[in-house]
Enzyme design. Sequence first.
Site, PDB file in Angstrom:
ATOM      1  CB  SER A  93      -0.954  -0.026   1.190  1.00  0.00           C
ATOM      2  OG  SER A  93      -1.950   0.952   1.056  1.00  0.00           O
ATOM      3  CG  ASP A  98       6.282   4.323 -12.103  1.00  0.00           C
ATOM      4  OD1 ASP A  98       6.983   3.306 -11.971  1.00  0.00           O
ATOM      5  OD2 ASP A  98       5.052   4.280 -12.286  1.00  0.00           O
ATOM      6  CE  LYS A 121      -4.784  -2.235   1.079  1.00  0.00           C
ATOM      7  NZ  LYS A 121      -4.916  -0.815   0.713  1.00  0.00           N
TER       8      LYS A 121
END
Length: 522
Positions: free
Chosen positions: A298, A309, A323
Amino acid sequence: MKFNNKYFPILLFSALALGVVLGGMLKFPNTSEYLVKNNSKSKLNKLIDFIDKEYVDNVNTDSIVNLTVDNILAKLDPHSVYMPASEQLQVAESMKGNFVGIGVNFYMYKDSVAVIKPVANGPSAKAGIESGDRILYADKTKLFGRKLPSDSLFSKLKGTIGSDIELTIYRKSEDKKLKIKIRRDVIPIKSVDVALLLNQNTGYIKINRFAETTYKEFMEGLIKLKKEGAKSLVIDVRDNGGGYMEEAIAIADELLPNKQLIVFTKNKNGNVDKTFATEKGSFEKGNVFVLVNENSASASEILAGAIQDNDRGTIVGRRSFGKGLVQREMDFADGSAVRLTIARYYTPTGRSIQKPYAKGNEAYFKESDSRFTNGELYEKDSIKVEDNIKFKTKKGKIVYGGGGIVPDVFVPLELEHGNEGTAYLLQSGIVGNFAFEQLDKNRKVFKGLTFEQFQEKMAATDVYFNAFQKFIFGNGLDLNFGKSKAVVKRFLTAEFARQLYGESYYYDIILKEDAMIKAVLK
């Protein structure tokens, strides 16, 4: 090697910081108008009334309601859950980051409350409570010989800020009883375990969960490390099950340049909410490494995804949990709450890292077990990724969606295949209990030793290693530590150090031989 399967879930889940993570906080809306308008909803409400008033036997309708709520939520997703009031209070305190009490870590040893260690600078430490003390009475309430559950003990020791409590203790080292008055105060529940230098220019921060105070604690650690000369930063979110996503976002903001996308969410109506980095970043230059493993979930994955990214740093370790759902907590008047999934989140490249849950909750959580058997904890090539869910970072690096964050640098589980039980055992509370019992037998053996002398003493003996093997057998776990002797001794030494010297000394020992740390420094 034989491993008792009935204990494995206990060991596995003890490694998770939080099994259910939060995405925000809102009050549960008033539902009375819906009960009037919607026949299906009013039917459920009337059924409970019928049972309560007309059923032939007395029935605890509260338990029926709880069961009904659990069954309803089980039809949704694995992370939409109901929390009874008793559990919700403990979790709320953990996520708030503090509570009012006397400030001791204790262990219910045999039939008495044994102090493992007073919280540094807390009320008990200031009043003179020592490690190994037995708490016999809290005011006039008897605590020994009753096998009280932990929540009952907590309630006896907690109270309002500034209130006094008189403890009757037995001090084994002096063989005498003492009465000590303590004034309750706010006790922090740290979400950042430690912030230290790994070498002259590499800082290390360990985050165990994302609570209300995590960003503040992180910044205190980061400022300290920068003053000490840190030019690179390692953020350790291994076994961090998540928490408040806002705290993870705030930390990512400190690391990313202005206007870079951190994360975005999408609800069932298709509404997209994007969060970008601001100008305030205090560590936008310098190497960043994020350590993850199969229990990083999470909010931990939001942080790791933002770094990966945006090509800001390197993700080191093993594939994270997977998650990608956001929960909102909605409170009921009785103190219970429901955490309902209200959106999905996506990393900056647009990928969802949520692993599938269409086969039901049991299969969903058992997916973690399959990682032991399919070999992915030992070989990066064994990680199964969906080739059709490929994404590219700005610099052209391929990243994948569909089930966790795949690290840039893979580091296998430290222990050999087939000995996974030992890996999780060493990070469970069992090691702490063993260390306390050994110290309790003869704490004077370590009295006056410097930290260096302590390490030399532990390295030169197998007494505690052999005693731990017997301790494990005595607790029903048939594990042979022969091939893992060096690792077991390291964790035992670290736990002894934690109880004798403090938290930072635990990490001083553990991190020196940590495989992921070695990969970073290499």
